[in-house]
Design a protein around this motif. Structure first.
Motif, short mmCIF file in Angstrom:
data_model
loop_
_atom_site.label_atom_id
_atom_site.label_comp_id
_atom_site.label_asym_id
_atom_site.label_seq_id
_atom_site.Cartn_x
_atom_site.Cartn_y
_atom_site.Cartn_z
N VAL A 59 0.53 -0.79 -0.53
CA VAL A 59 0.34 0.04 0.01
C VAL A 59 0.88 1.12 0.27
CG1 VAL A 59 -2.10 1.26 1.33
CG2 VAL A 59 -1.81 -1.01 1.53
N THR A 60 0.48 2.06 -1.27
CA THR A 60 1.57 2.67 -1.35
C THR A 60 0.56 4.35 -0.96
OG1 THR A 60 3.30 1.80 -2.49
CG2 THR A 60 2.96 4.20 -2.16
N ALA A 61 0.97 5.66 -1.28
CA ALA A 61 0.42 6.76 -1.24
C ALA A 61 0.41 7.33 -2.21
CB ALA A 61 0.93 8.02 0.03
N CYS A 62 -0.58 8.27 -2.87
CA CYS A 62 -1.40 8.18 -4.35
C CYS A 62 -1.96 9.30 -4.88
CB CYS A 62 -0.61 6.82 -5.45
SG CYS A 62 -2.82 6.27 -5.54
N ASP A 63 -1.33 10.17 -5.26
CA ASP A 63 -2.53 11.08 -6.11
C ASP A 63 -3.46 9.87 -7.55
OD1 ASP A 63 -1.63 10.72 -9.10
OD2 ASP A 63 -1.43 12.47 -9.35
N VAL A 64 -4.82 10.64 -7.31
CA VAL A 64 -5.92 9.96 -8.10
C VAL A 64 -5.69 9.36 -9.44
CG1 VAL A 64 -6.60 11.75 -9.46
CG2 VAL A 64 -8.38 9.99 -9.09
N ARG A 65 -4.34 8.93 -9.95
CA ARG A 65 -4.27 8.66 -11.28
C ARG A 65 -3.40 7.59 -11.00
NH1 ARG A 65 -6.44 11.14 -15.20
NH2 ARG A 65 -6.76 13.34 -15.36
N GLY A 66 -2.62 7.44 -9.49
CA GLY A 66 -1.58 6.15 -9.09
C GLY A 66 -0.65 6.72 -9.10
N ARG A 67 -0.47 8.03 -9.23
CA ARG A 67 1.21 8.65 -9.81
C ARG A 67 1.63 8.54 -7.98
NH1 ARG A 67 -0.81 12.78 -13.76
NH2 ARG A 67 -1.26 13.16 -11.86
N VAL A 68 2.85 7.93 -7.76
CA VAL A 68 3.24 7.90 -6.39
C VAL A 68 4.37 8.81 -6.91
CG1 VAL A 68 4.72 6.33 -5.01
CG2 VAL A 68 3.01 5.41 -6.11
N ALA A 69 5.20 10.22 -5.69
CA ALA A 69 5.43 10.74 -5.21
C ALA A 69 6.84 10.15 -4.75
CB ALA A 69 4.67 11.95 -4.75
N SER A 74 4.81 3.78 2.52
CA SER A 74 4.90 2.90 1.73
C SER A 74 5.06 1.95 2.86
CB SER A 74 5.34 2.60 0.64
OG SER A 74 5.18 1.54 -0.19
N ALA A 75 4.04 0.76 2.98
CA ALA A 75 3.80 -0.54 3.83
C ALA A 75 3.08 -1.47 2.95
CB ALA A 75 3.17 0.13 5.46
N GLU A 76 3.75 -3.00 3.78
CA GLU A 76 3.82 -4.21 3.01
C GLU A 76 2.69 -4.66 4.33
OE1 GLU A 76 6.67 -6.59 2.45
OE2 GLU A 76 7.87 -5.31 1.34
N GLY A 77 1.86 -4.76 3.63
CA GLY A 77 0.63 -5.75 4.87
C GLY A 77 -0.08 -7.00 4.15
N THR A 78 -0.98 -8.04 4.91
CA THR A 78 -1.63 -9.56 3.99
C THR A 78 -2.97 -8.48 4.07
OG1 THR A 78 -0.60 -9.90 5.71
CG2 THR A 78 -2.66 -11.21 5.09
N ALA A 79 -3.49 -8.72 3.28
CA ALA A 79 -5.23 -8.63 3.55
C ALA A 79 -6.27 -9.47 3.73
CB ALA A 79 -5.34 -7.97 1.93
N ARG A 80 -7.67 -9.64 3.72
CA ARG A 80 -8.74 -10.30 4.00
C ARG A 80 -9.54 -10.22 3.41
NH1 ARG A 80 -11.24 -9.31 8.43
NH2 ARG A 80 -10.90 -7.81 9.69
N LEU A 81 -10.27 -10.29 2.60
CA LEU A 81 -11.66 -10.36 1.84
C LEU A 81 -12.86 -10.41 3.22
CD1 LEU A 81 -10.94 -12.56 -1.20
CD2 LEU A 81 -10.68 -9.33 -1.17
N ILE A 82 -13.47 -8.96 3.08
CA ILE A 82 -14.88 -9.48 3.78
C ILE A 82 -16.50 -9.01 2.68
CG2 ILE A 82 -15.90 -8.21 5.70
CD1 ILE A 82 -12.99 -6.44 5.77
N GLY A 83 -16.68 -10.40 3.33
CA GLY A 83 -18.24 -10.17 2.31
C GLY A 83 -19.27 -9.10 2.49
N ASP A 84 -19.71 -8.87 4.12
CA ASP A 84 -20.35 -8.09 4.57
C ASP A 84 -19.55 -6.28 4.46
OD1 ASP A 84 -22.34 -6.37 5.69
OD2 ASP A 84 -22.58 -7.61 7.56
N VAL A 85 -20.16 -6.23 3.97
CA VAL A 85 -19.70 -4.33 3.53
C VAL A 85 -19.95 -3.57 4.03
CG1 VAL A 85 -18.23 -4.85 1.64
CG2 VAL A 85 -20.03 -3.90 1.01
N ARG A 86 -21.02 -3.53 4.24
CA ARG A 86 -22.34 -2.10 5.33
C ARG A 86 -21.10 -1.66 6.64
NH1 ARG A 86 -27.17 -6.36 7.58
NH2 ARG A 86 -24.93 -7.17 7.77
#
Length: 131
Positions: A59-69, A74-86
């Motif tokens: 995950v890296t901070a960027c602008d709307v077009r994805g350009r990274v200054a 920036s940081a590495e992480g682990t993602a999990r999917l969540i079905g209930d998005v409320r």
């Protein structure tokens, strides 16, 4: 622990990984709650397909077009999917306000009220774990 530079921006570049290890970066809206960073996305997106196979993300901070200054947080992480998005939708609506509803409501009307979305929760290692 979420790096300070990722707590308050408008967009992050979420990099997920293909089978061959190649990273694919996508600029996304996000919200932070507690120790996790949350993203809201379509359940049939390629990033979700890649995450089902490999939960590593960058995950890296960027602008709307994805350009990274240069020097962007920036940081590495682990993602999990969540079905209930409320809860994630509430976080996004709170952060992005009318822009979120402008994106969500017309799409819901076209899909007859169905919202085929998933949440992505990213957890980062604690500072002492990453040493």
């Amino acid at each position: 622990m979420i790096p300070e530079g990722l707590r308050h921006g408008r967009y992050v570049s979420l990099t997920t990984f293909r089978k061959d290890g190649t990273g694919v970066a996508t600029p996304v809206w996000y919200a932070v709650d507690g120790a996790e960073l949350y993203v809201w996305t379509r359940e049939d997106s390629w990033k979700v397909k890649r995450l089902r196979r490999d939960s590593r993300v960058l995950v890296t901070a960027c602008d709307v077009r994805g350009r990274v200054a240069e020097g962007a947080a920036s940081a590495e992480g682990t993602a999990r999917l969540i079905g209930d998005v409320r809860a994630i939708r509430k976080l996004m609506a709170r952060k992005y306000g009318w822009q979120f509803w402008l994106a969500d409501l017309p799409a819901a009307l076209v899909r007859l009220g169905k919202r085929p979305h998933l949440g992505i929760a990213v957890k980062f290692p604690a500072a002492e774990e990453s040493l």
